[in-house]
Design a protein around this motif. Sequence first.
Motif, PDB file in Angstrom:
ATOM      1  N   GLU A 374       0.796  -1.223   0.000  1.00  0.00           N
ATOM      2  CA  GLU A 374       0.000   0.000   0.000  1.00  0.00           C
ATOM      3  C   GLU A 374       0.830   1.275   0.000  1.00  0.00           C
ATOM      4  N   ARG A 375       2.078   1.185   0.369  1.00  0.00           N
ATOM      5  CA  ARG A 375       2.914   2.380   0.390  1.00  0.00           C
ATOM      6  C   ARG A 375       3.694   2.573  -0.913  1.00  0.00           C
ATOM      7  N   THR A 514       1.140  -3.925   4.492  1.00  0.00           N
ATOM      8  CA  THR A 514       1.034  -2.527   4.911  1.00  0.00           C
ATOM      9  C   THR A 514       1.622  -2.333   6.302  1.00  0.00           C
ATOM     10  N   HIS A 517       0.535   1.331  11.294  1.00  0.00           N
ATOM     11  CA  HIS A 517      -0.255   2.558  11.337  1.00  0.00           C
ATOM     12  C   HIS A 517      -1.409   2.518  10.335  1.00  0.00           C
ATOM     13  N   SER A 518      -1.143   1.997   9.137  1.00  0.00           N
ATOM     14  CA  SER A 518      -2.182   1.960   8.110  1.00  0.00           C
ATOM     15  C   SER A 518      -3.241   0.893   8.375  1.00  0.00           C
TER      16      SER A 518
END
Length: 612
Positions: A374-375, A514, A517-518
Amino acid sequence: MLDLNREYARLNDRQREAVSHDGNTVVLAGPGSGKTATLVIKVAHLLSGVLEPPGGLACITYNNDTVREFRNRLSEFGIHAERRLFLGTVHSFCLNCVLRPYAGIVHSRFAAGVAVAGPNRAEILLERALSRVIPNTKVAYYVPTLTRLRRRKVCGEDISGFDDRDPIVLDEYEKLLSAEHLVDFEWMVTLALELIRDNAWIRNMLSARFRWLIVDEYQDLGGPLHRIVTSLADDAGVRVFAVGDPDQTIYDFTGADPRYLVELSQRPDFKSIRLKFNYRSGRTLIDASQAALAPEEPREYEPDPQGADRGEVFFVKANDLLEDHAVKATQAVKRALKGGTPPEEVAVFYQRKTVLLNELRVEFDSSGVPYVAERDSKYPSSPIIRWLRDAAAWAVSAPMAREHMFEDLVRRYTTVLLSAGRADGYAASLDARLQLYSALLEPIKEDKTLRDWLLRTESQLRLREALVISEEHSDDLEAFDELLSYTDAGRSLERTRLVDFASDGRVRGKVVLTTFHSSKGRQFNVVVIPGLVEGTLPTWTWNRQAFRYDPPAARALQEARRLFYVGFTRARKAVYLIYSAGYIHKGHPVSLGVSRFAEEISERLRANEEER
């Protein structure tokens, strides 16, 4: 349309107590406790029968994804954002409900209006300020420091722990913003606090419009919002419904602190209600998560009384190489997939970009595991870019394979139209829906480029025009123009296919890779956590003088516990913990032992087995 009375009856006793209480309330809502349902029904309850028009409420959330979820859920009760209901992020509330109406009256520099510095412009100005005071400092690394300083200053809290140059950087940066008549996102909140705190007439105007403040994820929103809330409650009679969990505070690096929520919950004029049931996870997973969070302070959460699945925790030993952690994590993922778990219901969490992340990607790629990191998106990030991506995914997908409902795309499109001042009648009209449907339904060839699709869609919907008019979406305008520049002539992405853009970030059919935090606010059937070794989870620091690793201080350890807890509690059915006693760092072995989190969970579960 949902029946409010029927949905209210489905709540448990404590949820119903929170909804029906007519005074200030703090709802302490642990993982899987049904806090979103409680909050949404509270809003629907107030607007449907308690608040007489024109009285309304403001519902403040942490991010735009949550705004979208709340908007969708409220629409199921026939409730839509309008004059009586503000629904948005804390930044949107401060900008549109405080700064735009009142800042120009108090401060002459805002007489012509309040303009927002988008992320790129703010970064350029901060880099300029840093170059004058602390040269060779990376902006991305410095932003959390600046955020903490700004919040503490406006709240009158101690700033003695900061570098003497930090206040100078802040002063220089805000001068640069002022010279361009701009505010950045953090300044929206601090300036709103100053206006509310220093002007009784502004408090009175806000209380006349908003009889209630509903605040979600209170623990992560920081000191300035806390003082806005208490000022409106104490000095203007606004009632407050705050929902959060001190144990899930994970943005400490920007100034979030669980003490603000705890302080609110302990006030005599607030009723504190703790939701005790966890409807997501079974007994085993609840006990395991509590062991790592607070070994000596059980929270006494209970599983769903109707649920029979206790959940499972699997301990997987790796050798003292993070590469082997990645191998074992990949094997755990494959086991879950072979057992019938859909790929999008499997998540692998990591703390930050390190060797471990690189090795996870290598293993996933080589083993053929379908995944989304996701990053890794190469596109700008903003609500309008996510909407365009989802719209593109809808356009290129077969009807039965669409992840996103057209109705959801319409709602998000409508908010842009309304914020741009287009008449309410048009924004909600059949014409607007047909225009969007026509723009997205046009046949798309397999080789259609992103640039061509963006230009055509923008032309048909006049999207950029709406973003220009809507100051609320200035960061979206910046991101939209950045996306267009990515696909302009001469750039490497000129030939980017629309289908590639549409699939960017798509989760269905892919394992989610991910950060902890996400993971906040999400849930998966299976969670895999590699890297459980002292030094990485939790992180130890290198002491150059003593030539050794030092364990985390008490506060840092508690922050690490909360972050791990948030990740662990995303699981509905199973958690795989990949552990070892050491790892290799820059060619040198580091042997600090198995992560205390894994050991504490193992000890708790073993004790439970012996008791049974």
